[in-house]
Write an enzyme that holds these catalytic residues in place. Structure first.
Site, PDB file in Angstrom:
ATOM      1  N   PHE A 214      -4.780  -0.471  13.809  1.00 19.00           N
ATOM      2  CA  PHE A 214      -4.339  -1.382  12.745  1.00 19.00           C
ATOM      3  C   PHE A 214      -5.524  -1.999  12.027  1.00 19.00           C
ATOM      4  O   PHE A 214      -5.550  -2.116  10.823  1.00 19.00           O
ATOM      5  CB  PHE A 214      -3.575  -2.558  13.342  1.00 19.00           C
ATOM      6  CG  PHE A 214      -2.126  -2.304  13.530  1.00 19.00           C
ATOM      7  CD1 PHE A 214      -1.505  -1.187  13.004  1.00 19.00           C
ATOM      8  CD2 PHE A 214      -1.360  -3.213  14.238  1.00 19.00           C
ATOM      9  CE1 PHE A 214      -0.153  -0.974  13.189  1.00 19.00           C
ATOM     10  CE2 PHE A 214      -0.017  -3.008  14.431  1.00 19.00           C
ATOM     11  CZ  PHE A 214       0.583  -1.888  13.906  1.00 19.00           C
TER      12      PHE A 214
ATOM     13  N   ASP B 193       0.868  -1.189   0.000  1.00 20.78           N
ATOM     14  CA  ASP B 193       0.000   0.000   0.000  1.00 20.78           C
ATOM     15  C   ASP B 193       0.890   1.218   0.000  1.00 20.78           C
ATOM     16  O   ASP B 193       1.766   1.341   0.864  1.00 20.78           O
ATOM     17  CB  ASP B 193      -0.857   0.028   1.282  1.00 20.78           C
ATOM     18  CG  ASP B 193      -1.879  -1.088   1.283  1.00 20.78           C
ATOM     19  OD1 ASP B 193      -2.576  -1.244   0.273  1.00 20.78           O
ATOM     20  OD2 ASP B 193      -1.955  -1.798   2.297  1.00 20.78           O
TER      21      ASP B 193
ATOM     22  N   HIS C   3       1.722 -18.283  11.773  1.00 23.27           N
ATOM     23  CA  HIS C   3       2.643 -17.170  11.491  1.00 23.27           C
ATOM     24  C   HIS C   3       2.288 -16.046  12.459  1.00 23.27           C
ATOM     25  O   HIS C   3       1.161 -15.537  12.427  1.00 23.27           O
ATOM     26  CB  HIS C   3       2.455 -16.713  10.039  1.00 23.27           C
ATOM     27  CG  HIS C   3       3.323 -15.551   9.648  1.00 23.27           C
ATOM     28  ND1 HIS C   3       4.647 -15.684   9.301  1.00 23.27           N
ATOM     29  CD2 HIS C   3       3.051 -14.224   9.549  1.00 23.27           C
ATOM     30  CE1 HIS C   3       5.162 -14.501   8.991  1.00 23.27           C
ATOM     31  NE2 HIS C   3       4.212 -13.592   9.133  1.00 23.27           N
TER      32      HIS C   3
HETATM   33  P1  FAD Z   1      -3.100  -8.192  -4.301  1.00 19.06           P
HETATM   34  O1  FAD Z   1      -3.094  -9.675  -4.194  1.00 19.06           O
HETATM   35  O2  FAD Z   1      -2.568  -7.576  -5.547  1.00 19.06           O
HETATM   36  O3  FAD Z   1      -4.574  -7.706  -4.025  1.00 19.06           O
HETATM   37  C1  FAD Z   1      -4.869  -6.319  -3.878  1.00 19.06           C
HETATM   38  C2  FAD Z   1      -6.342  -6.058  -4.220  1.00 19.06           C
HETATM   39  O4  FAD Z   1      -6.544  -6.240  -5.621  1.00 19.06           O
HETATM   40  C3  FAD Z   1      -7.306  -7.038  -3.533  1.00 19.06           C
HETATM   41  O5  FAD Z   1      -8.481  -6.313  -3.253  1.00 19.06           O
HETATM   42  C4  FAD Z   1      -7.581  -8.105  -4.589  1.00 19.06           C
HETATM   43  O6  FAD Z   1      -8.855  -8.705  -4.428  1.00 19.06           O
HETATM   44  C5  FAD Z   1      -7.494  -7.268  -5.873  1.00 19.06           C
HETATM   45  N1  FAD Z   1      -6.961  -8.032  -7.012  1.00 19.06           N
HETATM   46  C6  FAD Z   1      -5.841  -8.796  -7.034  1.00 19.06           C
HETATM   47  N2  FAD Z   1      -5.634  -9.305  -8.260  1.00 19.06           N
HETATM   48  C7  FAD Z   1      -6.650  -8.858  -9.027  1.00 19.06           C
HETATM   49  C8  FAD Z   1      -6.999  -9.003 -10.394  1.00 19.06           C
HETATM   50  N3  FAD Z   1      -6.248  -9.764 -11.218  1.00 19.06           N
HETATM   51  N4  FAD Z   1      -8.120  -8.390 -10.854  1.00 19.06           N
HETATM   52  C9  FAD Z   1      -8.866  -7.630 -10.025  1.00 19.06           C
HETATM   53  N5  FAD Z   1      -8.583  -7.437  -8.720  1.00 19.06           N
HETATM   54  C10 FAD Z   1      -7.495  -8.049  -8.229  1.00 19.06           C
HETATM   55  N6  FAD Z   1       2.150  -4.328   3.103  1.00 19.06           N
HETATM   56  C11 FAD Z   1       3.338  -3.699   2.955  1.00 19.06           C
HETATM   57  O7  FAD Z   1       3.378  -2.560   2.431  1.00 19.06           O
HETATM   58  N7  FAD Z   1       4.520  -4.262   3.381  1.00 19.06           N
HETATM   59  C12 FAD Z   1       4.546  -5.506   3.941  1.00 19.06           C
HETATM   60  O8  FAD Z   1       5.617  -5.991   4.296  1.00 19.06           O
HETATM   61  C13 FAD Z   1       3.317  -6.220   4.071  1.00 19.06           C
HETATM   62  N8  FAD Z   1       3.289  -7.487   4.561  1.00 19.06           N
HETATM   63  C14 FAD Z   1       2.100  -8.171   4.603  1.00 19.06           C
HETATM   64  C15 FAD Z   1       2.101  -9.512   5.042  1.00 19.06           C
HETATM   65  C16 FAD Z   1       0.920 -10.235   5.101  1.00 19.06           C
HETATM   66  C17 FAD Z   1       0.955 -11.673   5.545  1.00 19.06           C
HETATM   67  C18 FAD Z   1      -0.312  -9.604   4.751  1.00 19.06           C
HETATM   68  C19 FAD Z   1      -1.607 -10.373   4.858  1.00 19.06           C
HETATM   69  C20 FAD Z   1      -0.325  -8.296   4.317  1.00 19.06           C
HETATM   70  C21 FAD Z   1       0.883  -7.564   4.217  1.00 19.06           C
HETATM   71  N9  FAD Z   1       0.925  -6.248   3.750  1.00 19.06           N
HETATM   72  C22 FAD Z   1       2.121  -5.585   3.639  1.00 19.06           C
HETATM   73  C23 FAD Z   1      -0.314  -5.558   3.376  1.00 19.06           C
HETATM   74  C24 FAD Z   1      -0.625  -5.704   1.881  1.00 19.06           C
HETATM   75  O9  FAD Z   1       0.411  -5.129   1.108  1.00 19.06           O
HETATM   76  C25 FAD Z   1      -1.935  -4.975   1.621  1.00 19.06           C
HETATM   77  O10 FAD Z   1      -2.990  -5.677   2.204  1.00 19.06           O
HETATM   78  C26 FAD Z   1      -2.222  -4.629   0.164  1.00 19.06           C
HETATM   79  O11 FAD Z   1      -3.330  -3.731   0.146  1.00 19.06           O
HETATM   80  C27 FAD Z   1      -2.593  -5.806  -0.717  1.00 19.06           C
HETATM   81  O12 FAD Z   1      -1.506  -6.597  -0.956  1.00 19.06           O
HETATM   82  P2  FAD Z   1      -1.710  -8.019  -1.703  1.00 19.06           P
HETATM   83  O13 FAD Z   1      -0.345  -8.552  -1.900  1.00 19.06           O
HETATM   84  O14 FAD Z   1      -2.689  -8.848  -0.982  1.00 19.06           O
HETATM   85  O15 FAD Z   1      -2.307  -7.499  -3.098  1.00 19.06           O
END
Ligand code: FAD
Length: 278
Positions: free
Chosen positions: A206, A99, A256
């Site tokens: 959070f 984000d 985790h």
């Molecule tokens: P994505 O999987 O890309 O999803 C993001 C959004 O897009 C979701 O709403 C999903 O439904 C939608 N989406 C995905 N693919 C598609 C598609 N093909 N078409 C349409 N919609 C789609 N944040 C940080 O900044 N740093 C960190 O170190 C960090 N660590 C984290 C560790 C864990 C275990 C978790 C659960 C979260 C972490 N986050 C971290 C937060 C995370 O980056 C946020 O929740 C972010 O908003 C979404 O990341 P994502 O990888 O789930 O994204």
């Protein structure tokens, strides 16, 4: 077989924080974790700190898993980071979209975490075990719960080996996610992310930001304790230990812990669970 445990840290910002994290990682190493993961600030704020933390964890003999996010990052920068992690002996990456801090305009080369997973595979083949994120209570920007499950399936199809969930206090939400993901063909382990309750205000802050719900009965009790941190911690310990027990009974593939760079609360939960961990 022993239940795999992993611990998440954020990169410390001060020398005192670094010293404290060294001692926290030593304390938690007693639980023989599968890995320590280190968060990564999208937009650059903590990226140097993440790398430094990963490097000293590796030098201390621990398996360190850097988080890597693609939002706001160029393909060249990501390639450089992936190659560097490969060169220093990292074996596991937590691949995320991330984000951006508000006001940060640039989107970067990739839109979704699934694009980053594909790019890691394209850049480094099978050099890394890739973890991705998933959301028992649905990601706040998802079009629908099903669209969020579909997004997880796309990440797995792109090459993710396992997933870690956002934290939750309602185990049914996790069980539903696992069932729905399985129905969608997701067969990789989905490891529950566990957030110990250390402070009521911090947890509420959070949870509002990441879309994790604090059930009403937990919220009201936490509020009723006011500034009585001992009662908050004792109640939090019971709630989170009970949650972990339910999850272990249901056969989860691991736990985790979001440690918040502290060892005591997580250590106490693990002690209470110790008979269930083997
Ligand atoms: P994505 O999987 O890309 O999803 C993001 C959004 O897009 C979701 O709403 C999903 O439904 C939608 N989406 C995905 N693919 C598609 C598609 N093909 N078409 C349409 N919609 C789609 N944040 C940080 O900044 N740093 C960190 O170190 C960090 N660590 C984290 C560790 C864990 C275990 C978790 C659960 C979260 C972490 N986050 C971290 C937060 C995370 O980056 C946020 O929740 C972010 O908003 C979404 O990341 P994502 O990888 O789930 O994204």
């Amino acid at each position: 077989m022993k239940l795999p445990i992993s611990f998440e840290f954020f990169p410390p910002k001060t020398p005192e924080g670094e010293t404290k994290l060294r001692s926290v990682s030593q304390d938690l190493s007693a639980w023989h974790p599968a890995f320590f993961s280190v968060t990564f600030g999208a937009g650059g704020s903590t990226q140097e700190g993440s790398l430094r933390t990963v490097e000293w964890l590796l030098q201390s003999g621990f398996d360190a898993a850097p988080h890597l996010s693609c939002v706001g990052a160029s393909e060249d920068r990501l390639r450089e980071q992936i190659r560097h992690y490969q060169a220093i002996g990292v074996k596991r990456i937590v691949a995320l979209r991330g984000d951006l801090p508000s006001g940060y305009g640039q989107m970067g080369s990739f839109r979704y975490a699934s694009d980053l997973v594909s790019f890691i595979r394209q850049t480094a083949g099978d050099a890394f075990h890739i973890e991705v994120a998933c959301y028992p209570e649905t990601h706040p920007q998802a079009k629908s719960p099903q669209a969020d499950i579909d997004a997880l399936a796309i990440k797995v199809k792109a090459g993710a080996n396992s997933a870690i969930t956002q934290y939750f206090y309602n185990s049914d939400a996790y069980f539903r996610l696992v069932d729905d993901a399985y129905a969608k063909g997701v067969e990789v382990p989905i490891v529950p992310g566990i957030m110990p309750i250390l402070s009521a205000t911090q947890l509420m802050r959070f949870s509002d930001a990441c879309g994790a719900e604090i059930p009403r009965w937990i919220r009201l009790r936490l509020q009723s304790f006011g500034d009585d941190t001992a009662s908050i911690k004792a109640f939090g310990h019971d709630v989170v230990t009970d949650l972990c027990e339910q999850l272990i009974t249901a056969g989860v593939p691991g736990l985790h812990f979001y440690t918040m760079n502290q060892s005591q609360a997580v250590g106490n939960i693990l002690k209470a669970l110790s008979a269930r961990l083997t």
